[in-house]
Design a protein around this motif. Structure first.
Motif, PDB file in Angstrom:
ATOM      1  N   LEU A 213     127.718  10.765 -52.426  1.00 58.99           N
ATOM      2  CA  LEU A 213     128.069  10.876 -51.011  1.00 58.99           C
ATOM      3  C   LEU A 213     126.849  11.224 -50.158  1.00 58.99           C
ATOM      4  CD1 LEU A 213     131.487  12.745 -51.297  1.00 58.99           C
ATOM      5  CD2 LEU A 213     131.123  10.363 -50.626  1.00 58.99           C
ATOM      6  N   GLU A 214     125.990  12.104 -50.683  1.00 52.85           N
ATOM      7  CA  GLU A 214     124.778  12.461 -49.942  1.00 52.85           C
ATOM      8  C   GLU A 214     123.873  11.244 -49.783  1.00 52.85           C
ATOM      9  OE1 GLU A 214     120.865  15.331 -50.492  1.00 52.85           O
ATOM     10  OE2 GLU A 214     122.759  15.943 -51.432  1.00 52.85           O
ATOM     11  N   LEU A 215     123.711  10.480 -50.859  1.00 53.26           N
ATOM     12  CA  LEU A 215     122.900   9.265 -50.821  1.00 53.26           C
ATOM     13  C   LEU A 215     123.484   8.244 -49.858  1.00 53.26           C
ATOM     14  CD1 LEU A 215     120.741   7.305 -51.892  1.00 53.26           C
ATOM     15  CD2 LEU A 215     122.212   6.890 -53.876  1.00 53.26           C
ATOM     16  N   GLN A 216     124.784   8.048 -49.931  1.00 51.62           N
ATOM     17  CA  GLN A 216     125.455   7.090 -49.047  1.00 51.62           C
ATOM     18  C   GLN A 216     125.246   7.463 -47.584  1.00 51.62           C
ATOM     19  OE1 GLN A 216     129.833   6.991 -49.210  1.00 51.62           O
ATOM     20  NE2 GLN A 216     129.702   4.769 -49.423  1.00 51.62           N
ATOM     21  N   ALA A 217     125.307   8.748 -47.302  1.00 52.69           N
ATOM     22  CA  ALA A 217     125.126   9.213 -45.924  1.00 52.69           C
ATOM     23  C   ALA A 217     123.702   8.961 -45.435  1.00 52.69           C
ATOM     24  CB  ALA A 217     125.471  10.696 -45.833  1.00 52.69           C
ATOM     25  N   TYR A 218     122.710   9.200 -46.285  1.00 51.87           N
ATOM     26  CA  TYR A 218     121.330   8.906 -45.888  1.00 51.87           C
ATOM     27  C   TYR A 218     121.176   7.441 -45.517  1.00 51.87           C
ATOM     28  CZ  TYR A 218     119.534  13.385 -47.749  1.00 51.87           C
ATOM     29  OH  TYR A 218     119.268  14.704 -47.975  1.00 51.87           O
ATOM     30  N   LEU A 219     121.725   6.543 -46.344  1.00 49.26           N
ATOM     31  CA  LEU A 219     121.567   5.113 -46.119  1.00 49.26           C
ATOM     32  C   LEU A 219     122.332   4.638 -44.882  1.00 49.26           C
ATOM     33  CD1 LEU A 219     121.839   3.920 -49.821  1.00 49.26           C
ATOM     34  CD2 LEU A 219     119.774   3.958 -48.414  1.00 49.26           C
ATOM     35  N   ALA A 220     123.370   5.374 -44.511  1.00 47.25           N
ATOM     36  CA  ALA A 220     124.146   5.023 -43.323  1.00 47.25           C
ATOM     37  C   ALA A 220     123.565   5.620 -42.043  1.00 47.25           C
ATOM     38  CB  ALA A 220     125.587   5.501 -43.490  1.00 47.25           C
ATOM     39  N   GLY A 221     122.535   6.452 -42.169  1.00 49.31           N
ATOM     40  CA  GLY A 221     121.992   7.127 -41.002  1.00 49.31           C
ATOM     41  C   GLY A 221     122.874   8.257 -40.530  1.00 49.31           C
ATOM     42  N   GLU A 222     123.648   8.846 -41.474  1.00 47.79           N
ATOM     43  CA  GLU A 222     124.584   9.918 -41.133  1.00 47.79           C
ATOM     44  C   GLU A 222     124.366  11.091 -42.082  1.00 47.79           C
ATOM     45  OE1 GLU A 222     128.271   7.909 -41.640  1.00 47.79           O
ATOM     46  OE2 GLU A 222     127.967   6.568 -39.905  1.00 47.79           O
ATOM     47  N   SER A 223     123.131  11.569 -42.128  1.00 46.27           N
ATOM     48  CA  SER A 223     122.731  12.588 -43.093  1.00 46.27           C
ATOM     49  C   SER A 223     123.650  13.797 -43.078  1.00 46.27           C
ATOM     50  CB  SER A 223     121.302  13.053 -42.809  1.00 46.27           C
ATOM     51  OG  SER A 223     120.947  14.111 -43.663  1.00 46.27           O
ATOM     52  N   ARG A 224     123.958  14.307 -44.273  1.00 46.70           N
ATOM     53  CA  ARG A 224     124.778  15.502 -44.419  1.00 46.70           C
ATOM     54  C   ARG A 224     123.949  16.780 -44.296  1.00 46.70           C
ATOM     55  NH1 ARG A 224     129.521  15.185 -48.704  1.00 46.70           N
ATOM     56  NH2 ARG A 224     130.763  13.564 -47.690  1.00 46.70           N
ATOM     57  N   ILE A 225     122.648  16.638 -44.249  1.00 46.01           N
ATOM     58  CA  ILE A 225     121.765  17.794 -44.136  1.00 46.01           C
ATOM     59  C   ILE A 225     121.070  17.731 -42.784  1.00 46.01           C
ATOM     60  CG2 ILE A 225     119.809  19.026 -45.144  1.00 46.01           C
ATOM     61  CD1 ILE A 225     120.528  17.781 -47.818  1.00 46.01           C
TER      62      ILE A 225
END
Length: 330
Positions: A134-146
């Protein structure tokens, strides 16, 4: 029938890693010319016969010498890495080569316990695999969890993710996240049908995928005729048993020693990994693959071609494509 290839960049007996990479380029160029869907490269470590450990680097090298075929990891063993680093690596590939890049993810170490320590991997890292995906997916979507951390390159590329597995864990996770699922039936055949059934039953649609999508691994050895195929298969089996049972040895097994190993329970277990294999002349291979696809209801087959020598492997790739009507190449 959609057919793809898993290339481990095999290092043939008497060959070198450099020669293996040149062979992988030629394989990819042939696969592209005869219309295979994609080629994936697998992350393995400390295995003398497999050279695909630096997966992203190899994908970039191959992508620069091909034009259309999809390329990706089959897979990156995510617990060996930080999600941010993988997002940056595959984001770089996506920015360089556009919509040709796949990111298949697994949670196994891809190696033995000793090498696991050399990788600085915590043995419990696999437990965080769902969170890391999920963290990786968010980075690639431009929606970082951090907050304050972005993958550059990577952000906004939305490189498509695939969950790889050989058990029900991966099937359930892929279904829950609405991602395509690739089952490693080419080396872990036991749970094939159950895992695919669970994935399809529990699938939830996502932004990436509206309907379940299954890729099933299958071994292939196609030759000009059945006799030649069985000769090459015997060589492949002997090499596999020697490779698995010879890890850590200072000297390679002699042919006489391999003869003895082939009748052991350990060899029987190793060879069972190859349970699902299309073997024979072109017509026999095509019939097997069609039946396998129907039996598993797979949307795509990812083929592992077993011949040890490059020329025989390229022949297997080409004959399979022709027999399965991927191309009209003569």
């Amino acid at each position: 029938m959609k057919l793809s290839i898993l290339d481990l960049a095999p290092v043939a007996p008497g060959s070198t890693v450099s020669e293996s990479f040149k062979a992988s380029v030629r394989l990819a160029q042939l696969a592209e010319s005869v219309n295979y869907e994609r080629i994936w490269y697998a992350e393995h470590h400390n295995m003398s016969t497999i050279a695909s450990s630096a997966t992203a680097v190899l994908i970039g090298h191959i992508a620069g010498q091909t034009e259309r075929i999809r390329l990706g990891s089959g897979g990156v063993m995510l617990p060996n890495h930080s999600p941010l680093v993988i997002a940056e690596q595959f984001g770089t590939l996506a920015e360089l080569y556009g919509n040709r890049i796949d990111l298949g993810l697994g949670r196994a170490p891809g190696t033995d316990p000793v090498t696991l320590r050399a990788l600085r991997r915590d043995p419990s890292a696999a437990e965080s695999f769902p969170h890391d995906v999920l963290e990786l997916q968010a980075y690639l979507a431009g929606e970082s969890r951090i907050k304050g951390v972005e993958a550059i390159p990577g952000s906004g590329t939305r490189v498509p993710l695939y969950i790889l597995g050989s058990s029900l864990f991966g099937a359930k996770l892929a279904a829950q996240l609405g991602l395509p699922y690739s089952f490693a039936s080419h080396f872990a055949p036991a749970a094939l049908h159950q895992a695919i059934a669970v994935y399809r039953e529990e699938f939830t649609a996502s932004e990436q995928l509206a309907e379940p999508y299954v890729i099933a691994g299958v071994g292939v050895l196609a030759a000009e005729n059945n006799t030649r195929a069985h000769e090459l298969m015997d060589q492949a089996k002997r090499q596999r048993v020697a490779s698995f049972l010879g890890r850590g040895r200072d000297q390679e097994f002699t042919e006489a020693e391999i003869d003895m190993l082939m009748s052991t329970p350990q060899a029987e277990q190793i060879l069972d990994m190859m349970r699902y294999t299309a073997l024979g002349g072109p017509e026999q291979v095509a019939d097997y693959l069609e039946h396998f696809a129907q039996n598993t209801e797979a949307d795509e087959l990812i083929t592992v071609h077993y011949p040890l020598e490059e020329s025989d492997r390229l022949t297997s790739v080409k004959l399979t494509a022709q027999a399965c009507a991927l191309t009209s190449v003569s």
